[in-house]
Write a protein that holds these residues in place. Sequence first.
Motif, PDB file in Angstrom:
ATOM      1  N   GLY A 176       0.759  -1.325  -0.207  1.00 11.55           N
ATOM      2  CA  GLY A 176      -0.098   0.465   0.019  1.00 11.55           C
ATOM      3  C   GLY A 176       1.037   1.529  -0.429  1.00 11.55           C
ATOM      4  O   GLY A 176       0.759   2.080  -0.951  1.00 11.55           O
ATOM      5  N   VAL A 177       1.859   1.697   0.843  1.00 10.81           N
ATOM      6  CA  VAL A 177       2.945   2.661   0.867  1.00 10.81           C
ATOM      7  C   VAL A 177       3.639   2.536  -0.256  1.00 10.81           C
ATOM      8  O   VAL A 177       3.889   3.209  -1.142  1.00 10.81           O
ATOM      9  N   PHE A 178       3.905   1.457  -0.879  1.00  7.68           N
ATOM     10  CA  PHE A 178       4.735   1.075  -2.484  1.00  7.68           C
ATOM     11  C   PHE A 178       4.092   2.360  -2.989  1.00  7.68           C
ATOM     12  O   PHE A 178       4.407   2.940  -4.113  1.00  7.68           O
ATOM     13  N   GLY A 179       2.318   1.707  -3.297  1.00  4.91           N
ATOM     14  CA  GLY A 179       1.351   2.484  -3.802  1.00  4.91           C
ATOM     15  C   GLY A 179       1.945   4.087  -4.008  1.00  4.91           C
ATOM     16  O   GLY A 179       1.560   4.786  -5.019  1.00  4.91           O
ATOM     17  N   VAL A 180       1.231   4.142  -2.831  1.00  3.53           N
ATOM     18  CA  VAL A 180       0.929   5.549  -2.767  1.00  3.53           C
ATOM     19  C   VAL A 180       2.465   6.302  -2.748  1.00  3.53           C
ATOM     20  O   VAL A 180       2.132   7.372  -3.364  1.00  3.53           O
ATOM     21  N   THR A 181       2.891   5.816  -2.912  1.00  4.75           N
ATOM     22  CA  THR A 181       4.781   6.422  -2.373  1.00  4.75           C
ATOM     23  C   THR A 181       4.391   6.688  -3.676  1.00  4.75           C
ATOM     24  O   THR A 181       5.275   8.177  -4.857  1.00  4.75           O
ATOM     25  N   ILE A 182       4.576   5.669  -5.094  1.00  7.29           N
ATOM     26  CA  ILE A 182       5.185   6.524  -6.486  1.00  7.29           C
ATOM     27  C   ILE A 182       4.377   6.960  -7.164  1.00  7.29           C
ATOM     28  O   ILE A 182       4.644   7.266  -7.880  1.00  7.29           O
ATOM     29  N   SER A 183       2.875   7.327  -6.741  1.00  7.53           N
ATOM     30  CA  SER A 183       1.223   7.906  -7.191  1.00  7.53           C
ATOM     31  C   SER A 183       2.624   8.603  -7.040  1.00  7.53           C
ATOM     32  O   SER A 183       2.002  10.118  -7.930  1.00  7.53           O
ATOM     33  N   VAL A 184       2.447   9.669  -5.900  1.00  7.08           N
ATOM     34  CA  VAL A 184       2.551  10.566  -5.328  1.00  7.08           C
ATOM     35  C   VAL A 184       4.195  11.232  -6.561  1.00  7.08           C
ATOM     36  O   VAL A 184       4.438  12.154  -6.540  1.00  7.08           O
ATOM     37  N   CYS A 185       4.745  10.301  -5.952  1.00  2.00           N
ATOM     38  CA  CYS A 185       5.997  11.318  -6.541  1.00  2.00           C
ATOM     39  C   CYS A 185       6.161  11.256  -7.893  1.00  2.00           C
ATOM     40  O   CYS A 185       7.307  12.175  -8.806  1.00  2.00           O
ATOM     41  N   GLY A 186       5.186  10.237  -8.035  1.00  5.60           N
ATOM     42  CA  GLY A 186       5.078  10.248  -9.822  1.00  5.60           C
ATOM     43  C   GLY A 186       4.976  11.701 -11.047  1.00  5.60           C
ATOM     44  O   GLY A 186       5.155  11.741 -11.501  1.00  5.60           O
ATOM     45  N   LEU A 187       3.859  12.905  -9.618  1.00  2.05           N
ATOM     46  CA  LEU A 187       3.107  13.614 -10.494  1.00  2.05           C
ATOM     47  C   LEU A 187       4.090  14.566 -10.518  1.00  2.05           C
ATOM     48  O   LEU A 187       3.837  15.487 -11.220  1.00  2.05           O
ATOM     49  N   PHE A 188       5.387  13.860  -9.222  1.00  2.00           N
ATOM     50  CA  PHE A 188       6.051  15.546  -9.630  1.00  2.00           C
ATOM     51  C   PHE A 188       6.944  15.572 -11.326  1.00  2.00           C
ATOM     52  O   PHE A 188       7.734  16.858 -11.378  1.00  2.00           O
ATOM     53  N   ALA A 189       6.606  13.912 -11.975  1.00  2.25           N
ATOM     54  CA  ALA A 189       6.931  14.564 -13.236  1.00  2.25           C
ATOM     55  C   ALA A 189       6.629  15.865 -14.430  1.00  2.25           C
ATOM     56  O   ALA A 189       7.201  15.665 -15.524  1.00  2.25           O
ATOM     57  N   ALA A 190       5.444  15.888 -13.656  1.00  2.00           N
ATOM     58  CA  ALA A 190       4.342  17.213 -14.453  1.00  2.00           C
ATOM     59  C   ALA A 190       4.739  18.087 -14.247  1.00  2.00           C
ATOM     60  O   ALA A 190       4.712  19.403 -15.565  1.00  2.00           O
ATOM     61  N   TRP A 191       6.119  18.563 -13.445  1.00  2.00           N
ATOM     62  CA  TRP A 191       6.302  20.042 -13.348  1.00  2.00           C
ATOM     63  C   TRP A 191       8.150  20.138 -14.222  1.00  2.00           C
ATOM     64  O   TRP A 191       8.601  21.126 -14.439  1.00  2.00           O
ATOM     65  N   MET A 192       8.427  18.890 -14.751  1.00 10.65           N
ATOM     66  CA  MET A 192       9.443  19.235 -15.671  1.00 10.65           C
ATOM     67  C   MET A 192       8.953  19.590 -16.950  1.00 10.65           C
ATOM     68  O   MET A 192       7.726  19.026 -17.452  1.00 10.65           O
ATOM     69  N   PRO A 193       9.836  19.866 -17.786  1.00  9.28           N
ATOM     70  CA  PRO A 193       9.952  20.462 -20.036  1.00  9.28           C
ATOM     71  C   PRO A 193       9.699  18.582 -20.447  1.00  9.28           C
ATOM     72  O   PRO A 193      10.794  18.050 -19.741  1.00  9.28           O
ATOM     73  N   GLU A 194       9.092  18.661 -20.825  1.00  5.74           N
ATOM     74  CA  GLU A 194       8.895  17.727 -22.157  1.00  5.74           C
ATOM     75  C   GLU A 194       9.915  17.548 -23.198  1.00  5.74           C
ATOM     76  O   GLU A 194      10.425  19.091 -23.343  1.00  5.74           O
ATOM     77  N   THR A 195      10.711  16.262 -23.068  1.00  9.83           N
ATOM     78  CA  THR A 195      11.903  16.119 -23.711  1.00  9.83           C
ATOM     79  C   THR A 195      11.677  15.499 -25.633  1.00  9.83           C
ATOM     80  O   THR A 195      12.978  15.564 -26.413  1.00  9.83           O
ATOM     81  N   LYS A 196      10.577  14.516 -25.389  1.00 10.00           N
ATOM     82  CA  LYS A 196      10.828  14.067 -27.449  1.00 10.00           C
ATOM     83  C   LYS A 196      10.436  15.302 -28.548  1.00 10.00           C
ATOM     84  O   LYS A 196       9.424  16.126 -27.979  1.00 10.00           O
ATOM     85  N   GLY A 197      11.285  14.855 -29.424  1.00 12.22           N
ATOM     86  CA  GLY A 197      11.114  15.913 -30.618  1.00 12.22           C
ATOM     87  C   GLY A 197      12.137  16.867 -29.794  1.00 12.22           C
ATOM     88  O   GLY A 197      12.369  17.709 -31.091  1.00 12.22           O
ATOM     89  N   ARG A 198      13.070  17.156 -28.716  1.00 13.14           N
ATOM     90  CA  ARG A 198      13.414  18.800 -28.394  1.00 13.14           C
ATOM     91  C   ARG A 198      14.642  18.144 -28.765  1.00 13.14           C
ATOM     92  O   ARG A 198      15.442  17.678 -28.761  1.00 13.14           O
ATOM     93  N   VAL A 199      15.775  19.134 -29.701  1.00 11.21           N
ATOM     94  CA  VAL A 199      16.904  19.495 -29.682  1.00 11.21           C
ATOM     95  C   VAL A 199      17.669  18.788 -28.186  1.00 11.21           C
ATOM     96  O   VAL A 199      17.504  20.491 -28.285  1.00 11.21           O
ATOM     97  N   LEU A 200      19.028  18.327 -28.021  1.00 12.11           N
ATOM     98  CA  LEU A 200      19.055  18.375 -26.985  1.00 12.11           C
ATOM     99  C   LEU A 200      20.472  19.661 -26.748  1.00 12.11           C
ATOM    100  O   LEU A 200      21.205  19.609 -27.644  1.00 12.11           O
ATOM    101  N   PHE A 201      20.715  19.971 -25.770  1.00 13.58           N
ATOM    102  CA  PHE A 201      21.738  21.301 -26.433  1.00 13.58           C
ATOM    103  C   PHE A 201      22.902  20.949 -25.194  1.00 13.58           C
ATOM    104  O   PHE A 201      22.660  20.206 -23.953  1.00 13.58           O
ATOM    105  N   ASP A 202      24.419  21.378 -24.819  1.00 14.62           N
ATOM    106  CA  ASP A 202      25.379  20.798 -24.775  1.00 14.62           C
ATOM    107  C   ASP A 202      25.542  21.933 -23.266  1.00 14.62           C
ATOM    108  O   ASP A 202      26.667  21.569 -22.818  1.00 14.62           O
ATOM    109  N   THR A 203      25.059  23.072 -23.780  1.00 13.44           N
ATOM    110  CA  THR A 203      26.039  24.510 -22.504  1.00 13.44           C
ATOM    111  C   THR A 203      24.506  24.771 -22.011  1.00 13.44           C
ATOM    112  O   THR A 203      23.623  25.083 -22.303  1.00 13.44           O
ATOM    113  N   MET A 204      25.256  25.403 -20.585  1.00 16.18           N
ATOM    114  CA  MET A 204      23.512  25.757 -20.046  1.00 16.18           C
ATOM    115  C   MET A 204      23.795  27.227 -20.903  1.00 16.18           C
ATOM    116  O   MET A 204      22.835  27.673 -20.611  1.00 16.18           O
ATOM    117  N   GLU A 205      24.517  27.974 -21.412  1.00 22.17           N
ATOM    118  CA  GLU A 205      24.028  29.009 -21.510  1.00 22.17           C
ATOM    119  C   GLU A 205      22.851  28.933 -23.226  1.00 22.17           C
ATOM    120  O   GLU A 205      21.259  29.664 -23.330  1.00 22.17           O
TER     121      GLU A 205
END
Length: 221
Positions: A176-205
């Motif tokens: 039960g705790v495993f399930g709740v934890t992965i569900s809640v933690c997985g939602l944090f991916a929603a705050w990250m930008p999508e990278t599929k089809g995006r050009v990767l950058f080599d520098t911070m600038e």
Amino acid sequence: MEGTYKSQEHHLYSALKILIKKSWAFKRLLATMVVGFGVGMSYYGMPLGLGNLSYNLYLSVALNALSNSLSSPILFFLIGKMKRKRSLVGWALLSGTCSVASVFVRLKEMQMVLELLSFFSIGIIYGVLMIYTLELFPTCVRNSAVSITRETVLFGGLLAPLLVALGKKNGFLSYGVFGVTISVCGLFAAWMPETKGRVLFDTMEEEERNDQEVNNSVNCA
């Protein structure tokens, strides 16, 4: 030799400083760490908790090994079509739902099916998270970001044996705790930008300029 070692050490701490100093990099790193923690707890905890289920232990271990072995080749064919952010959130919710449901199901065959589906989803999430982390950061800090995310996965695994021990008396305290934890933690991916089809950058600038362009386009829209 000593000079080379000092140079590598300086490079390591420089990368960590950049990851913490740059707000956009820190937010991404924090999100991958949270997701990694949830993945680690379930990935290492679910196989340990098989003894708490009513199904045959030896057969359940074999089925879990097969499930984990299948997740990687299946991900190989799916990763090119999968949206990273949606995939993490979706698979995390699926894994969490199945894991929690396995606690309340009384039919042992159905309980095992739910556990296998949950563990298979965790294997997919693990692979997607590592690929996603590679794509989220530029070359100069990429290795450090992946290493930190990997460490949080292991840290999540450290807590798993304790929950498995508690789950012997109360099943919800493990699966039960495993399930709740992965569900809640997985939602944090929603705050990250999508990278599929995006050009990767080599520098911070380059990465900062791209983020600024994305923000400007959003504001204009």
